[in-house]
Design a protein around this motif. Structure first.
Motif, PDB file in Angstrom:
ATOM      1  N   GLU A 276       0.793  -1.243   0.000  1.00  0.00           N
ATOM      2  CA  GLU A 276       0.000   0.000   0.000  1.00  0.00           C
ATOM      3  C   GLU A 276       0.822   1.289   0.000  1.00  0.00           C
ATOM      4  OE1 GLU A 276      -2.107  -0.101   3.769  1.00  0.00           O
ATOM      5  OE2 GLU A 276      -0.368   0.657   4.842  1.00  0.00           O
TER       6      GLU A 276
ATOM      7  N   ASN B 257       1.451   5.732  -2.161  1.00  0.00           N
ATOM      8  CA  ASN B 257       0.120   6.330  -2.195  1.00  0.00           C
ATOM      9  C   ASN B 257       0.244   7.835  -1.961  1.00  0.00           C
ATOM     10  OD1 ASN B 257      -2.532   7.244  -1.362  1.00  0.00           O
ATOM     11  ND2 ASN B 257      -3.087   5.085  -1.287  1.00  0.00           N
TER      12      ASN B 257
ATOM     13  N   ARG C 248      -0.436   9.954   1.112  1.00  0.00           N
ATOM     14  CA  ARG C 248       0.536  10.036   2.208  1.00  0.00           C
ATOM     15  C   ARG C 248       1.457  11.226   1.946  1.00  0.00           C
ATOM     16  NH1 ARG C 248       3.970   5.150   2.619  1.00  0.00           N
ATOM     17  NH2 ARG C 248       4.305   5.854   4.751  1.00  0.00           N
ATOM     18  N   LYS C 249       1.712  11.985   3.008  1.00  0.00           N
ATOM     19  CA  LYS C 249       2.471  13.243   2.876  1.00  0.00           C
ATOM     20  C   LYS C 249       3.811  13.050   2.186  1.00  0.00           C
ATOM     21  CE  LYS C 249       1.611  16.968   6.148  1.00  0.00           C
ATOM     22  NZ  LYS C 249       1.253  16.860   7.539  1.00  0.00           N
TER      23      LYS C 249
ATOM     24  N   ASP D 248      -4.118   2.372  -8.797  1.00  0.00           N
ATOM     25  CA  ASP D 248      -5.156   2.817  -7.850  1.00  0.00           C
ATOM     26  C   ASP D 248      -5.674   4.170  -8.303  1.00  0.00           C
ATOM     27  OD1 ASP D 248      -6.728   3.438  -5.657  1.00  0.00           O
ATOM     28  OD2 ASP D 248      -5.205   2.889  -4.165  1.00  0.00           O
TER      29      ASP D 248
ATOM     30  N   ASN E  50      -7.508  -0.818  -9.711  1.00  0.00           N
ATOM     31  CA  ASN E  50      -8.155  -0.501  -8.432  1.00  0.00           C
ATOM     32  C   ASN E  50      -8.810   0.865  -8.552  1.00  0.00           C
ATOM     33  OD1 ASN E  50      -8.837  -0.323  -5.749  1.00  0.00           O
ATOM     34  ND2 ASN E  50      -6.757  -0.089  -4.977  1.00  0.00           N
TER      35      ASN E  50
ATOM     36  N   ILE F 206     -10.041  -4.794  -8.856  1.00  0.00           N
ATOM     37  CA  ILE F 206     -10.743  -4.718  -7.579  1.00  0.00           C
ATOM     38  C   ILE F 206     -12.116  -4.102  -7.834  1.00  0.00           C
ATOM     39  CG2 ILE F 206     -10.761  -3.680  -5.270  1.00  0.00           C
ATOM     40  CD1 ILE F 206      -7.705  -3.819  -5.295  1.00  0.00           C
TER      41      ILE F 206
ATOM     42  N   LEU G 176     -15.377  -2.545  -5.861  1.00  0.00           N
ATOM     43  CA  LEU G 176     -15.896  -2.057  -4.578  1.00  0.00           C
ATOM     44  C   LEU G 176     -17.384  -2.328  -4.456  1.00  0.00           C
ATOM     45  CD1 LEU G 176     -14.237   1.518  -4.541  1.00  0.00           C
ATOM     46  CD2 LEU G 176     -13.237  -0.656  -3.762  1.00  0.00           C
TER      47      LEU G 176
ATOM     48  N   ASP H   8     -14.071  -5.969  -2.938  1.00  0.00           N
ATOM     49  CA  ASP H   8     -13.714  -5.277  -1.695  1.00  0.00           C
ATOM     50  C   ASP H   8     -15.014  -4.920  -0.984  1.00  0.00           C
ATOM     51  OD1 ASP H   8     -12.985  -3.522   0.307  1.00  0.00           O
ATOM     52  OD2 ASP H   8     -11.515  -2.437  -0.916  1.00  0.00           O
TER      53      ASP H   8
ATOM     54  N   GLY I 228      -8.837  -2.906   2.036  1.00  0.00           N
ATOM     55  CA  GLY I 228      -7.832  -2.037   2.650  1.00  0.00           C
ATOM     56  C   GLY I 228      -7.848  -2.353   4.141  1.00  0.00           C
TER      57      GLY I 228
ATOM     58  N   SER J 173      -6.270  -1.467   6.906  1.00  0.00           N
ATOM     59  CA  SER J 173      -6.193  -0.527   8.029  1.00  0.00           C
ATOM     60  C   SER J 173      -7.455   0.316   8.204  1.00  0.00           C
ATOM     61  CB  SER J 173      -4.964   0.368   7.882  1.00  0.00           C
ATOM     62  OG  SER J 173      -5.050   1.107   6.674  1.00  0.00           O
ATOM     63  N   ASN J 174      -8.386   0.246   7.226  1.00  0.00           N
ATOM     64  CA  ASN J 174      -9.647   1.014   7.362  1.00  0.00           C
ATOM     65  C   ASN J 174     -10.369   0.688   8.669  1.00  0.00           C
ATOM     66  OD1 ASN J 174      -9.076   1.797   4.788  1.00  0.00           O
ATOM     67  ND2 ASN J 174     -10.817   0.799   3.817  1.00  0.00           N
TER      68      ASN J 174
ATOM     69  N   PHE K 205      -9.318   3.093  11.765  1.00  0.00           N
ATOM     70  CA  PHE K 205      -9.209   4.556  11.723  1.00  0.00           C
ATOM     71  C   PHE K 205      -9.797   5.160  12.996  1.00  0.00           C
ATOM     72  CE2 PHE K 205      -9.045   4.510   6.877  1.00  0.00           C
ATOM     73  CZ  PHE K 205      -7.714   4.900   6.847  1.00  0.00           C
TER      74      PHE K 205
ATOM     75  N   ARG L 134      -3.649   0.704  16.790  1.00  0.00           N
ATOM     76  CA  ARG L 134      -4.226   0.236  15.525  1.00  0.00           C
ATOM     77  C   ARG L 134      -3.608  -1.074  15.043  1.00  0.00           C
ATOM     78  NH1 ARG L 134      -4.748   4.774  11.099  1.00  0.00           N
ATOM     79  NH2 ARG L 134      -5.846   3.032  10.109  1.00  0.00           N
TER      80      ARG L 134
ATOM     81  N   ILE M  34      -4.838  -5.169   0.869  1.00  0.00           N
ATOM     82  CA  ILE M  34      -4.016  -3.985   0.608  1.00  0.00           C
ATOM     83  C   ILE M  34      -3.457  -3.570   1.959  1.00  0.00           C
ATOM     84  CG2 ILE M  34      -3.969  -1.651  -0.349  1.00  0.00           C
ATOM     85  CD1 ILE M  34      -6.730  -2.400  -1.687  1.00  0.00           C
TER      86      ILE M  34
HETATM   87  N1  THG Z   1      -9.810  -0.330  -0.884  1.00  0.00           N
HETATM   88  C1  THG Z   1      -9.239  -0.270  -2.104  1.00  0.00           C
HETATM   89  N2  THG Z   1      -8.197   0.539  -2.378  1.00  0.00           N
HETATM   90  C2  THG Z   1      -7.701   1.363  -1.422  1.00  0.00           C
HETATM   91  C3  THG Z   1      -8.261   1.348  -0.129  1.00  0.00           C
HETATM   92  C4  THG Z   1      -9.347   0.470   0.121  1.00  0.00           C
HETATM   93  N3  THG Z   1      -6.647   2.179  -1.695  1.00  0.00           N
HETATM   94  C5  THG Z   1      -6.215   3.169  -0.745  1.00  0.00           C
HETATM   95  C6  THG Z   1      -6.419   2.700   0.686  1.00  0.00           C
HETATM   96  N4  THG Z   1      -7.732   2.168   0.844  1.00  0.00           N
HETATM   97  C7  THG Z   1      -5.410   1.643   1.056  1.00  0.00           C
HETATM   98  N5  THG Z   1      -4.097   2.170   1.049  1.00  0.00           N
HETATM   99  C8  THG Z   1      -3.465   2.784   2.149  1.00  0.00           C
HETATM  100  C9  THG Z   1      -2.228   3.350   1.918  1.00  0.00           C
HETATM  101  C10 THG Z   1      -1.495   3.887   2.970  1.00  0.00           C
HETATM  102  C11 THG Z   1      -2.019   3.911   4.229  1.00  0.00           C
HETATM  103  C12 THG Z   1      -3.265   3.343   4.467  1.00  0.00           C
HETATM  104  C13 THG Z   1      -4.001   2.780   3.404  1.00  0.00           C
HETATM  105  C14 THG Z   1      -1.200   4.494   5.321  1.00  0.00           C
HETATM  106  N6  THG Z   1      -1.812   5.097   6.320  1.00  0.00           N
HETATM  107  C15 THG Z   1      -1.106   5.659   7.450  1.00  0.00           C
HETATM  108  C16 THG Z   1      -1.760   5.102   8.702  1.00  0.00           C
HETATM  109  O1  THG Z   1      -2.814   4.490   8.563  1.00  0.00           O
HETATM  110  O2  THG Z   1      -1.208   5.263   9.758  1.00  0.00           O
HETATM  111  C17 THG Z   1      -1.205   7.174   7.530  1.00  0.00           C
HETATM  112  C18 THG Z   1      -0.787   7.868   6.286  1.00  0.00           C
HETATM  113  C19 THG Z   1       0.694   8.147   6.200  1.00  0.00           C
HETATM  114  O3  THG Z   1       1.510   7.274   6.490  1.00  0.00           O
HETATM  115  O4  THG Z   1       1.029   9.287   5.804  1.00  0.00           O
HETATM  116  O5  THG Z   1       0.016   4.438   5.304  1.00  0.00           O
HETATM  117  O6  THG Z   1      -9.886   0.398   1.235  1.00  0.00           O
HETATM  118  N7  THG Z   1      -9.725  -1.076  -3.067  1.00  0.00           N
END
Ligand code: THG
Length: 266
Positions: A6, A9, A12-13, A75, A96, A120, A122, A160, A195, A197-198, A201, A206, A226
């Motif tokens: 992932e 992207n 991300r900053k 993506d 994606n 992918i 959704l 997804d 994804g 880590s969703n 949040f 986490r 992902i």
């Molecule tokens: N489904 C699908 N595609 C996707 C997502 C999804 N693409 C984007 C996203 N969601 C998945 N990708 C990421 C990429 C990076 C981070 C999280 C999801 C990530 N996040 C850091 C964190 O969570 O701490 C904060 C950002 C940072 O590091 O700056 O790194 O759901 N099909």
């Protein structure tokens, strides 16, 4: 279990900065590290500037390919960006993503059909992400109607179900797991991804939530994610879950990873 790395992207900053400054070394380093950590695809997201997205995405693709042979997961929902990026990739990419939103059905689905790429899909439409399992399944049934009409094989698709954070609904995990189970029983050929880590949040600790979420999702039928392949917690949870779910013949993958030091915290 397949991993879509992932980290490249533009939301991300640090990655946005690298894109802006055309810092290819930074992107190549992220690509190489994720490939070495076991990513099967590398997600490439150029961020949210529609006018710059085509050239930014091509630039990402070129730098990823300078570092690794892994296929790229494009993506983007922008047909223009996808069309040019597809010309730049050396290996068939994953797209994606598609969804039941009209602009993706009209703009992105034909690209998937023409290039026969994995994609992918959704579980959402123009009204957003449905609340209930049954409504998400209805979206998925509708999407499969469209993809099958265009000759896209079910096993080309990675559905997804869209994990929503547990912080805003403590039943969001249960809805997610039961959606996976229903997809698995009704459409056994399709893949299921998310994804990872969703789910966490807005929550503390986490990594721990993500790790257990991965395990429970794999038991329900998730077969790709992902996520960050360099994350020690995720990697070890994935290895142990595959082992316990009869996805690791003769325990080979697990014992090899152990010998290679995968379980040693550094
Ligand atoms: N489904 C699908 N595609 C996707 C997502 C999804 N693409 C984007 C996203 N969601 C998945 N990708 C990421 C990429 C990076 C981070 C999280 C999801 C990530 N996040 C850091 C964190 O969570 O701490 C904060 C950002 C940072 O590091 O700056 O790194 O759901 N099909």
């Amino acid at each position: 279990m397949k991993i879509i790395g992932e980290k490249i992207n533009g939301t991300r900053k640090r990655v946005a900065q690298a894109i802006q400054e055309r810092d290819g070394a930074f992107i190549q380093d992220l690509a190489r590290k994720q490939a070495e950590a076991g990513a099967d695809w590398l997600d490439a997201n150029a961020g949210t500037h529609p006018s710059r997205e085509p050239e930014d995405l091509i630039w990402l693709v070129e730098n990823i390919q300078a570092a690794t042979d892994k296929p790229i997961c494009l993506d983007s929902a922008n047909p223009k960006a996808l069309e040019v990026a597809i010309k730049a990739v050396k290996q068939t990419p994953m797209i994606n993503s598609i969804s039941a939103e009209p602009h993706r059905l009209e703009g992105v689905l034909p690209i998937v059909a023409a290039h026969k790429t994995p994609a992918i899909a959704l579980a959402m439409d123009e009204k957003g992400i449905p609340k209930t399992k049954e409504d998400r399944l209805n979206v998925i049934r509708r999407l499969l109607g469209e993809t099958r009409k265009l000759g896209i094989a079910d096993n080309q698709l990675y559905f997804d179900p869209l994990a929503m954070t547990i912080a805003t609904g403590t039943d969001n995990g249960l809805t997610f797991f039961s959606t996976i189970r229903s997809i698995r029983s009704e459409f056994p050929e399709v893949h299921i991804t998310c994804g990872l880590s969703n789910i966490s949040f807005g929550m503390p600790a986490r990594a721990h939530i993500n790790r257990v979420f991965l395990t429970l999702s794999m038991e329900a039928g998730l077969d790709s994610a992902i996520c960050d392949p360099m994350d020690h917690d995720i990697k070890t949870a994935m290895l142990a879950s595959e082992l316990l779910l009869n996805q690791d013949k003769h325990c080979l993958k697990f014992t090899r990873a152990f010998r290679a030091g995968a379980f040693t915290k550094v």
